[in-house]
Design a protein around this motif. Structure first.
Motif, PDB file in Angstrom:
ATOM      1  N   GLU A   1      32.231  75.743  15.965  1.00 57.01           N
ATOM      2  CA  GLU A   1      33.063  75.821  17.172  1.00 57.01           C
ATOM      3  C   GLU A   1      32.399  75.107  18.346  1.00 57.01           C
ATOM      4  O   GLU A   1      33.059  74.368  19.072  1.00 57.01           O
ATOM      5  N   TYR A   2      31.103  75.346  18.520  1.00 55.53           N
ATOM      6  CA  TYR A   2      30.389  74.646  19.591  1.00 55.53           C
ATOM      7  C   TYR A   2      30.364  73.143  19.343  1.00 55.53           C
ATOM      8  O   TYR A   2      30.506  72.348  20.273  1.00 55.53           O
ATOM      9  N   ARG A   3      30.214  72.724  18.102  1.00 58.12           N
ATOM     10  CA  ARG A   3      30.202  71.293  17.781  1.00 58.12           C
ATOM     11  C   ARG A   3      31.554  70.655  18.120  1.00 58.12           C
ATOM     12  O   ARG A   3      31.614  69.569  18.704  1.00 58.12           O
ATOM     13  N   ALA A   4      32.649  71.324  17.765  1.00 63.13           N
ATOM     14  CA  ALA A   4      33.986  70.804  18.073  1.00 63.13           C
ATOM     15  C   ALA A   4      34.167  70.665  19.582  1.00 63.13           C
ATOM     16  O   ALA A   4      34.726  69.669  20.061  1.00 63.13           O
ATOM     17  N   SER A   5      33.678  71.641  20.319  1.00 59.57           N
ATOM     18  CA  SER A   5      33.764  71.591  21.773  1.00 59.57           C
ATOM     19  C   SER A   5      32.916  70.450  22.329  1.00 59.57           C
ATOM     20  O   SER A   5      33.324  69.754  23.269  1.00 59.57           O
ATOM     21  N   ALA A   6      31.744  70.239  21.758  1.00 57.79           N
ATOM     22  CA  ALA A   6      30.863  69.151  22.203  1.00 57.79           C
ATOM     23  C   ALA A   6      31.504  67.797  21.950  1.00 57.79           C
ATOM     24  O   ALA A   6      31.446  66.910  22.808  1.00 57.79           O
ATOM     25  N   ILE A   7      32.094  67.637  20.792  1.00 59.25           N
ATOM     26  CA  ILE A   7      32.749  66.368  20.457  1.00 59.25           C
ATOM     27  C   ILE A   7      33.876  66.082  21.439  1.00 59.25           C
ATOM     28  O   ILE A   7      34.025  64.967  21.937  1.00 59.25           O
ATOM     29  N   LYS A   8      34.648  67.116  21.749  1.00 59.98           N
ATOM     30  CA  LYS A   8      35.750  66.959  22.706  1.00 59.98           C
ATOM     31  C   LYS A   8      35.211  66.573  24.087  1.00 59.98           C
ATOM     32  O   LYS A   8      35.732  65.668  24.728  1.00 59.98           O
ATOM     33  N   SER A   9      34.163  67.258  24.534  1.00 60.88           N
ATOM     34  CA  SER A   9      33.571  66.970  25.843  1.00 60.88           C
ATOM     35  C   SER A   9      32.940  65.582  25.893  1.00 60.88           C
ATOM     36  O   SER A   9      32.980  64.910  26.925  1.00 60.88           O
ATOM     37  N   ALA A  10      32.341  65.153  24.785  1.00 57.59           N
ATOM     38  CA  ALA A  10      31.664  63.858  24.747  1.00 57.59           C
ATOM     39  C   ALA A  10      32.636  62.701  24.922  1.00 57.59           C
ATOM     40  O   ALA A  10      32.254  61.631  25.412  1.00 57.59           O
TER      41      ALA A  10
END
Length: 103
Positions: A42-51
């Motif tokens: 979940e954190y990785r998906a959020s990071a990808i979106k933010s990046a």
């Protein structure tokens, strides 16, 4: 949200990804494994979106890495003082996460 704020937020999210990945590696509670892996993804998906919100130059990438490592260190000390994390391993995982996100 401005770029500097997004940079700090992205660094914290990546720090959380690495923290959960390390916790999954070192946990002695098998019942926690599925939760840790779920949180990591979940954190990785959020990071990808933010990046994807900004174009990041090399200086930005180094700042993101610095924020992620600092967040990892602070959070691991405060929340998991009984776990002996390898800082070198965390730094390596942060670099790996940044590469996987094409940063």
């Amino acid at each position: 949200m401005g770029k500097n704020s997004a940079l700090k937020t992205l660094g914290k999210i990546i720090g959380n990804v690495v923290l959960h990945k390390m916790l999954a590696r070192y946990t002695n509670k098998p019942e926690s494994m599925s939760h840790l892996l779920y949180e990591e993804s979940e954190y990785r998906a959020s990071a990808i979106k933010s990046a994807k919100e900004f174009n990041w130059n090399e200086e930005d990438k180094q700042d993101i890495k610095r924020v992620a490592i600092e967040f990892f260190k602070n959070k691991s000390i405060k929340k998991y003082p009984d776990v002996a994390f390898q800082l070198e391993g965390a730094e390596s995982l942060v670099s790996q996460e940044l590469e996987e996100m094409n940063l």
